[in-house]
Scaffold this motif. Structure first.
Motif, PDB file in Angstrom:
ATOM      1  N   ARG A   1      -5.306   4.181  -1.233  1.00 27.22           N
ATOM      2  CA  ARG A   1      -4.755   3.014  -0.506  1.00 27.22           C
ATOM      3  C   ARG A   1      -3.630   3.416   0.465  1.00 27.22           C
ATOM      4  O   ARG A   1      -3.497   2.858   1.549  1.00 27.22           O
ATOM      5  CB  ARG A   1      -4.306   1.896  -1.449  1.00 27.22           C
ATOM      6  CG  ARG A   1      -3.577   2.312  -2.747  1.00 27.22           C
ATOM      7  CD  ARG A   1      -2.142   2.043  -2.767  1.00 27.22           C
ATOM      8  NE  ARG A   1      -1.550   2.271  -4.084  1.00 27.22           N
ATOM      9  CZ  ARG A   1      -0.256   2.489  -4.259  1.00 27.22           C
ATOM     10  NH1 ARG A   1       0.557   2.544  -3.230  1.00 27.22           N
ATOM     11  NH2 ARG A   1       0.231   2.671  -5.469  1.00 27.22           N
TER      12      ARG A   1
ATOM     13  N   GLN B   1       0.826  -1.222   0.000  1.00 22.97           N
ATOM     14  CA  GLN B   1       0.000   0.000   0.000  1.00 22.97           C
ATOM     15  C   GLN B   1       0.857   1.268   0.000  1.00 22.97           C
ATOM     16  O   GLN B   1       0.382   2.341  -0.333  1.00 22.97           O
ATOM     17  CB  GLN B   1      -0.925   0.026   1.222  1.00 22.97           C
ATOM     18  CG  GLN B   1      -2.056  -0.997   1.151  1.00 22.97           C
ATOM     19  CD  GLN B   1      -1.699  -2.301   1.829  1.00 22.97           C
ATOM     20  OE1 GLN B   1      -0.524  -2.684   1.875  1.00 22.97           O
ATOM     21  NE2 GLN B   1      -2.690  -2.994   2.344  1.00 22.97           N
TER      22      GLN B   1
ATOM     23  N   TYR C   1      -3.957   2.967   4.544  1.00 18.09           N
ATOM     24  CA  TYR C   1      -2.952   2.180   5.273  1.00 18.09           C
ATOM     25  C   TYR C   1      -2.354   3.011   6.403  1.00 18.09           C
ATOM     26  O   TYR C   1      -2.178   2.530   7.526  1.00 18.09           O
ATOM     27  CB  TYR C   1      -1.853   1.715   4.309  1.00 18.09           C
ATOM     28  CG  TYR C   1      -0.835   0.833   4.988  1.00 18.09           C
ATOM     29  CD1 TYR C   1      -1.088  -0.520   5.195  1.00 18.09           C
ATOM     30  CD2 TYR C   1       0.371   1.354   5.447  1.00 18.09           C
ATOM     31  CE1 TYR C   1      -0.164  -1.338   5.850  1.00 18.09           C
ATOM     32  CE2 TYR C   1       1.302   0.550   6.100  1.00 18.09           C
ATOM     33  CZ  TYR C   1       1.023  -0.792   6.284  1.00 18.09           C
ATOM     34  OH  TYR C   1       1.938  -1.589   6.941  1.00 18.09           O
TER      35      TYR C   1
END
Ligand SMILES: O=C(O)[C@@H](CO)OP(=O)(O)O
Length: 345
Positions: A249, A200, A253
């Motif tokens: 993403r 990520q 994360y």
């Protein structure tokens, strides 16, 4: 070159004439911080202060501290100084962001994205130099992307850290990987820094541009088209990710995996990429999609933030002649550094 701007904490800079060159066009930012041109950076070489974290004596100092280590670095442990009260009350944590050093494809001016290319010789030097810059800032856990250039950068940087802990890659991909990489000594664990790699944090996927030369692509498709692919917020390159997609993403994360570490008081380093870090900085500094498109990060330049009371406060980048002069150290960081100085003088 005008679009290439870098963060710099001016609050801690000694008087330098370049302050006159600062651009004050990020008005909503903390007023300690401004943006400086790349020309400035190239005219101000990084220092080469030697790391003290080598040799038998230092190792034994570190060993003698090991038994007192828990989650909090013993150098800052409340039982070891008055600083502890400050630490408890302030409950702050350091966050270091570093874009990997120059890769072999940066050197060749190729679109890289998720292709797993190692550092160039210059990139190796940059990573070591970056390590010197952060060698007195506590690091308890390291997050990197899954790509070797970010991992090399983190590992090379940590060779310079004065605290002398050993960064160890975590292998959680399977039960067997976990079990086969176990460490059976608490002392040894305490002298280690977990390094957690995750896709990520990877560079944004550059789709069908990966491996193409940036200049040749501009010659073929036009400068404006290539600039749009490279620096627009929500327009992806052919079959690749836009910055917005990458941010989705990377920031998710950061919020799910990294923020909890900071909340628990752990000092974190993230070694990642131009676009995954631009995404995270957009989140930390609350930049708009318009503002983030003019944000450029130089390879191998670590940036320091302090996480305190749920807020991220930018404390500068090491561009001046010494790390103490360019990071706006908090009292807690200054104490940490002081203790390292005392240990290794
Ligand atoms: O090629 C890449 O992967 C990136 C980073 O080097 O390039 P850009 O500067 O276009 O984001």
């Amino acid at each position: 070159m005008a679009a290439e701007v870098y963060y710099q904490a001016i609050g801690t800079l000694q008087s330098h004439s370049y302050l006159n060159n600062l651009n004050h066009h990020q008005k909503h930012q903390n007023n300690l911080v401004t943006l400086v041109s790349r020309d400035f950076i190239s005219s101000n070489g990084l220092s080469t202060r030697r790391s003290n974290c080598t040799g038998q004596r230092n190792c034994s100092v570190i060993r003698s501290l090991a038994s007192q280590t828990s989650v909090v670095d013993p150098v800052l442990s409340p039982s070891r100084s008055n600083a502890g009260d400050t630490y408890k009350k302030s409950n702050e944590a350091a966050l270091i962001l570093i874009r990997h050093g120059e890769s072999l494809w940066n050197e060749k001016n190729l679109f890289t994205g998720c292709v797993d290319v190692p550092l160039s010789k210059k990139g190796i030097d940059e990573a070591i130099e970056a390590g010197k810059r952060i060698s007195s800032i506590p690091v308890d856990v390291i997050f990197t992307s899954a790509l070797i250039r970010a991992q090399m950068t983190a590992m090379l940087a940590m060779t310079q850290h004065r605290r002398g802990k050993v960064p160890i890659m975590m292998h959680n991909e399977s039960e067997q990987a976990r079990s086969w990489s176990q460490v059976f000594s608490e002392d040894t664990k305490e002298q280690s820094i977990p390094v957690i790699a995750s896709w990520q944090l990877n560079e944004r996927m550059y789709g069908e541009l990966q491996g193409l030369n940036k200049q040749e692509t501009a010659d073929r498709y036009g400068k404006e088209q290539v600039h749009e692919w490279r620096r627009s917020y929500d327009i992806p390159p052919p079959n690749g990710e836009s910055l917005e997609m990458c941010a989705e993403r990377a920031v998710a994360y950061f919020r799910d995996q990294i923020e909890p570490q900071l909340l628990s008081g752990k000092n974190v380093m993230i070694s990642a990429h131009g676009n995954s870090l631009r995404s995270i900085i957009m989140y930390l500094d609350k930049l708009t999609s318009q503002e983030v498109i003019s944000l450029e990060l130089s390879t191998g330049i670590p940036m320091l933030y302090i996480f305190k009371e749920g807020r991220f406060i930018r404390r500068g980048s090491p561009i001046g002649p010494s790390e103490a002069g360019v990071y706006a150290y908090t009292r807690r960081l200054a104490l940490y550094k002081q203790k390292l100085d005392n240990m290794f003088q």
